[in-house]
Design a protein around this motif. Sequence first.
Motif, PDB file in Angstrom:
ATOM      1  N   PRO A  88       0.848  -1.205   0.000  1.00  0.00           N
ATOM      2  CA  PRO A  88       0.000   0.000   0.000  1.00  0.00           C
ATOM      3  C   PRO A  88       0.874   1.241   0.000  1.00  0.00           C
ATOM      4  O   PRO A  88       2.101   1.144  -0.105  1.00  0.00           O
ATOM      5  N   VAL A  89       0.256   2.415   0.156  1.00  0.00           N
ATOM      6  CA  VAL A  89       0.987   3.674   0.266  1.00  0.00           C
ATOM      7  C   VAL A  89       0.189   4.570   1.202  1.00  0.00           C
ATOM      8  O   VAL A  89      -1.020   4.381   1.378  1.00  0.00           O
ATOM      9  N   ASP A  90       0.866   5.518   1.853  1.00  0.00           N
ATOM     10  CA  ASP A  90       0.133   6.389   2.765  1.00  0.00           C
ATOM     11  C   ASP A  90      -0.919   7.194   2.019  1.00  0.00           C
ATOM     12  O   ASP A  90      -2.085   7.261   2.419  1.00  0.00           O
ATOM     13  N   LEU A 111      -0.873   4.605  -8.682  1.00  0.00           N
ATOM     14  CA  LEU A 111      -2.105   3.916  -8.291  1.00  0.00           C
ATOM     15  C   LEU A 111      -1.791   2.958  -7.158  1.00  0.00           C
ATOM     16  O   LEU A 111      -0.683   2.415  -7.073  1.00  0.00           O
ATOM     17  N   THR A 112      -2.772   2.750  -6.311  1.00  0.00           N
ATOM     18  CA  THR A 112      -2.561   1.824  -5.219  1.00  0.00           C
ATOM     19  C   THR A 112      -3.822   1.043  -4.896  1.00  0.00           C
ATOM     20  O   THR A 112      -4.935   1.487  -5.195  1.00  0.00           O
ATOM     21  N   ASP A 113      -3.620  -0.120  -4.309  1.00  0.00           N
ATOM     22  CA  ASP A 113      -4.725  -0.970  -3.878  1.00  0.00           C
ATOM     23  C   ASP A 113      -5.271  -0.527  -2.528  1.00  0.00           C
ATOM     24  O   ASP A 113      -6.380  -0.882  -2.157  1.00  0.00           O
ATOM     25  N   GLU A 114      -4.462   0.269  -1.813  1.00  0.00           N
ATOM     26  CA  GLU A 114      -4.862   0.681  -0.460  1.00  0.00           C
ATOM     27  C   GLU A 114      -4.068   1.912  -0.032  1.00  0.00           C
ATOM     28  O   GLU A 114      -2.861   1.994  -0.277  1.00  0.00           O
ATOM     29  N   GLN A 115      -4.752   2.873   0.573  1.00  0.00           N
ATOM     30  CA  GLN A 115      -4.088   4.023   1.190  1.00  0.00           C
ATOM     31  C   GLN A 115      -4.234   3.909   2.706  1.00  0.00           C
ATOM     32  O   GLN A 115      -5.323   3.675   3.208  1.00  0.00           O
TER      33      GLN A 115
END
Length: 332
Positions: A88-90, A111-115
């Motif tokens: 993920p990423v913050d 793009l990320t699956d989760e923040q």
Amino acid sequence: MLQDEILTLLRSGGGAYLSGEAMSRKLGVSRAAVWKAVDALRREGYAISSGSNRGYRLESAPDTLREGELSQALAGRLVGSNLAGLEPVDSTNNEIKRRAANGAPEGLAVLTDEQTGGRGRRGNTFQSLKGKGLYCSILLRPRLVLDLDKLSTLTAWVAVAASRAVEACCGLRPGIKWTNDLVLGGRKLCGILTELELEAETGEPSAVIAGIGINVGQTDGDFGPALSRVATSLEQELGSPVRRADLAVCLLRALDDMYAAFPAAKADYLAEYRARCVTTGHEVYLVRGEERLPAFAESVDEDFALLCRMPDGSRRRVTAGEVSVRGLMGYV
């Protein structure tokens, strides 16, 4: 990453088999490395058929946001020409800022699956559950448009682009709650956060970061009691799943079209913004801190500001702050 390069080749094959030898030559790796990359993709849920003297063919894919899912469909575009899929990423906006400070090129999309620290306007948090939404930010460097007033309207342009992307991918037509929320059925579908970076020495704009978070697969249970009355997702509205990679392609294409048109096509984007705006023609509250002022939203002006009539008959031009639409589900 080799898996993404393999996936890009399989995506570009048009359903035909690609030989391991041809892929190894094109990518400059061994056939064993190709086999290992294919095996890794299979473990992630990709159905890849193979056979002697035939090679490999992609049969089906999971709902992932890998770079290899997007790059072929974005070939020749500026926005999305550089892709980073993180998990993920913050915050995708934060990640873009970090990369921009190190000279990242214009058109970068993260793009990320989760923040873990998704942000909205005015310091609000943005729920970013793993695997449930599309969380994306892009980096623009509009060197030819140094007028801050023009740049400040980009949020509205992004809202139009995101609306077009949802419509192109899903057939749903979102409305825009001034200034930058997309809504369906009176509930929030998408939040947009646009941030401007200035050069310390000159004070001139060095970068614009546009972050978009779209609710895709959430249910009322995912939102919880507090959010379920004010938020919705594409799956809830459609009654069927939406593949996030397909939505991401539509979004990045729409953003690329938008940026290519900015600011020359202002009349077209303003007309569409006005047509989609669900705020005008309603009683609203103008919210600043603890202050909530009743007003009537009359129209959107030539610079995307909201023109309101106050109870005493005076007019107010609103360019910042929150506007709550009275009587619209989720914004009472």
